[in-house]
Design an enzyme around this catalytic site. Structure first.
Site, PDB file in Angstrom:
ATOM      1  N   LYS B 106      25.424  49.979  11.278  1.00  0.00           N
ATOM      2  CA  LYS B 106      26.248  49.750  12.526  1.00  0.00           C
ATOM      3  C   LYS B 106      27.287  50.822  12.087  1.00  0.00           C
ATOM      4  O   LYS B 106      27.966  51.025  11.226  1.00  0.00           O
ATOM      5  CB  LYS B 106      26.843  48.634  11.917  1.00  0.00           C
ATOM      6  CG  LYS B 106      28.076  48.035  13.120  1.00  0.00           C
ATOM      7  CD  LYS B 106      28.955  46.659  12.721  1.00  0.00           C
ATOM      8  CE  LYS B 106      29.948  46.904  13.282  1.00  0.00           C
ATOM      9  NZ  LYS B 106      30.852  45.059  12.991  1.00  0.00           N
ATOM     10  N   GLY B 167      38.270  39.831  14.216  1.00  0.00           N
ATOM     11  CA  GLY B 167      38.954  39.051  13.344  1.00  0.00           C
ATOM     12  C   GLY B 167      39.974  38.225  14.135  1.00  0.00           C
ATOM     13  O   GLY B 167      40.770  37.293  13.617  1.00  0.00           O
ATOM     14  N   ALA B 193      32.564  41.308  17.760  1.00  0.00           N
ATOM     15  CA  ALA B 193      33.886  40.862  17.508  1.00  0.00           C
ATOM     16  C   ALA B 193      34.567  40.061  18.537  1.00  0.00           C
ATOM     17  O   ALA B 193      34.373  40.238  19.469  1.00  0.00           O
ATOM     18  CB  ALA B 193      35.090  42.217  17.160  1.00  0.00           C
ATOM     19  N   GLY B 194      35.523  39.367  18.210  1.00  0.00           N
ATOM     20  CA  GLY B 194      36.374  38.386  19.261  1.00  0.00           C
ATOM     21  C   GLY B 194      35.794  36.938  19.151  1.00  0.00           C
ATOM     22  O   GLY B 194      36.676  36.176  19.819  1.00  0.00           O
ATOM     23  N   ASN B 215      31.633  37.449  12.031  1.00  0.00           N
ATOM     24  CA  ASN B 215      32.106  37.486  10.771  1.00  0.00           C
ATOM     25  C   ASN B 215      32.983  36.221  10.485  1.00  0.00           C
ATOM     26  O   ASN B 215      32.867  35.115  10.014  1.00  0.00           O
ATOM     27  CB  ASN B 215      32.482  38.675   9.906  1.00  0.00           C
ATOM     28  CG  ASN B 215      32.640  38.685   8.496  1.00  0.00           C
ATOM     29  OD1 ASN B 215      32.109  39.745   7.853  1.00  0.00           O
ATOM     30  ND2 ASN B 215      32.879  37.572   7.578  1.00  0.00           N
ATOM     31  N   THR B 216      34.476  36.577  10.853  1.00  0.00           N
ATOM     32  CA  THR B 216      35.554  35.622  10.737  1.00  0.00           C
ATOM     33  C   THR B 216      35.368  34.115  11.116  1.00  0.00           C
ATOM     34  O   THR B 216      35.709  33.414  10.659  1.00  0.00           O
ATOM     35  CB  THR B 216      36.752  36.429  11.217  1.00  0.00           C
ATOM     36  OG1 THR B 216      36.696  37.693  10.785  1.00  0.00           O
ATOM     37  CG2 THR B 216      37.984  35.900  10.686  1.00  0.00           C
TER      38      THR B 216
END
Lengths: 77, 263
Positions: B106, B167, B193-194, B215-216
């Site tokens: 990535k 995040g 992301a998001g 992830n977050t």
């Protein structure tokens, strides 16, 4: 910190991940990793900005003034 | 068994590899490795992102990620998080390839710390070099169809636009652009992301994305393992809804019960 009697050998000065270390002259990179408590199979080694292929870690001797980056995988997104 | 119920019927392919799960999860920000491993298990993910960092030579006996998430069972996708130039990212991935032997990576080259928005000039430069060196980069990118096309031409094996800042958990702010990217791409498109909660992941899949990377949203949930389950369901539901083809929208009501035969 090294398991063998460093004082009986000539030592050289190197840098590992930004930290100065003294190690016995003639040690291989693979032995260096083992002495640091690392499993060579789980790390990658860069010596003076050049990657050292894992297959050659046993064959390459650490030299005075070498600068090493030793990395592994950690959690990340 | 109905077509959509066969688990192997709807795999997606990236760089010649086939995966059943369309959810890729990160391995950062967890309380500990055990919780991280449990969340990965609950998510059903077959790919996890990992970072490349210096080993701790002061305390080498600390537990390691690989002790908890087995790279023989789960595909490790090394990332370049924290890299702000093409050179840093390329150096990081060369080390990752040496450490794990993987070419599927990535790539993310960040433009600034405040937004973690991708620097597309550096990202494109890195993609070109990595592809020439035999890497198969999945590339974090802006929701920019022109830049995405250039990435594909340069050798990106997947396009991974952000839905909102890394995040942030804001959900997809750019549905129209994500859809345009999906329609034009010849390689998989994954929202990277998001995502903040399950419905965000479903939205991405309903837009026709091939997958979602997060992830977050899982790691910072109060109960990460339960949220991982939720995300698994959300990605699967969104994908099924996309394949089913949603109904058209109307501005006014349309009764579901027959008008004929009213008493």
């Amino acid at each position: 910190m090294f398991g063998f009697p460093v004082e009986q050998h000539e030592t050289i000065s190197i840098r590992i991940n930004g930290q100065h270390r003294r190690v016995p002259k003639g040690i291989s990179i693979a032995d260096l990793a083992l002495e640091l408590g690392l499993e060579p199979a789980r790390v990658a080694v860069e010596r003076n900005l050049e990657i050292v292929p894992r297959s050659t870690l046993r064959d390459v001797a650490v030299e005075d003034g070498d600068d090493y980056e030793i990395v592994t995988f950690v959690g990340g997104g | 068994m109905a077509r959509d119920e066969r688990p192997d019927d709807d795999n997606w392919q990236v760089a010649g590899r086939s995966f059943a799960s369309r959810l890729i999860v990160g391995t950062g920000k967890y309380k500990d490795f055990a919780q991280n491993a449990a969340a990965v298990e609950a998510s059903g993910a077959e790919i996890v992102t990992v970072a490349v960092r210096r080993v701790n030579i002061s305390d080498p006996k600390q537990p390691m990620l690989m002790d908890f998430i087995d790279p023989k069972k789960i595909t490790y996708l090394p990332n370049t998080a924290g890299c702000f130039t093409a050179e840093e990212a390329i150096r990081t991935l060369r080390l990752a390839r040496e450490a794990g032997g993987w070419t599927l990576v990535k790539l993310e080259v960040l433009g600034e710390a405040r937004t973690l928005y991708p620097d597309m000039v550096e990202t494109l430069r890195a993609t070109e070099v990595l592809a020439k060196e035999g890497f198969e980069p999945m590339v974090y990118c802006a929701d920019d169809p022109i830049a995405a096309k250039r990435l594909e031409d340069a050798g990106a094996v997947a396009i991974m636009p952000l839905g909102a800042p890394i995040g942030s958990g804001l959900g997809l702010q750019n549905r129209v652009m994500i859809r345009i990217l999906v329609e034009q791409a010849r390689v998989p498109v994954l929202v990277d992301a998001g995502v903040g909660t399950a419905s965000d992941a479903s939205v991405a899949m309903e837009l026709g994305c091939d997958g979602v990377l997060m992830n977050t949203a899982i790691a910072e949930a109060k109960d990460p393992v339960t949220m991982a389950r939720a995300m698994k369901g959300a990605v699967e539901s969104g994908r099924l809804a996309y394949r089913a083809g949603r109904m058209g929208k109307r501005r006014y009501a349309d009764p579901s019960s027959p008008l004929a035969g009213l008493i």
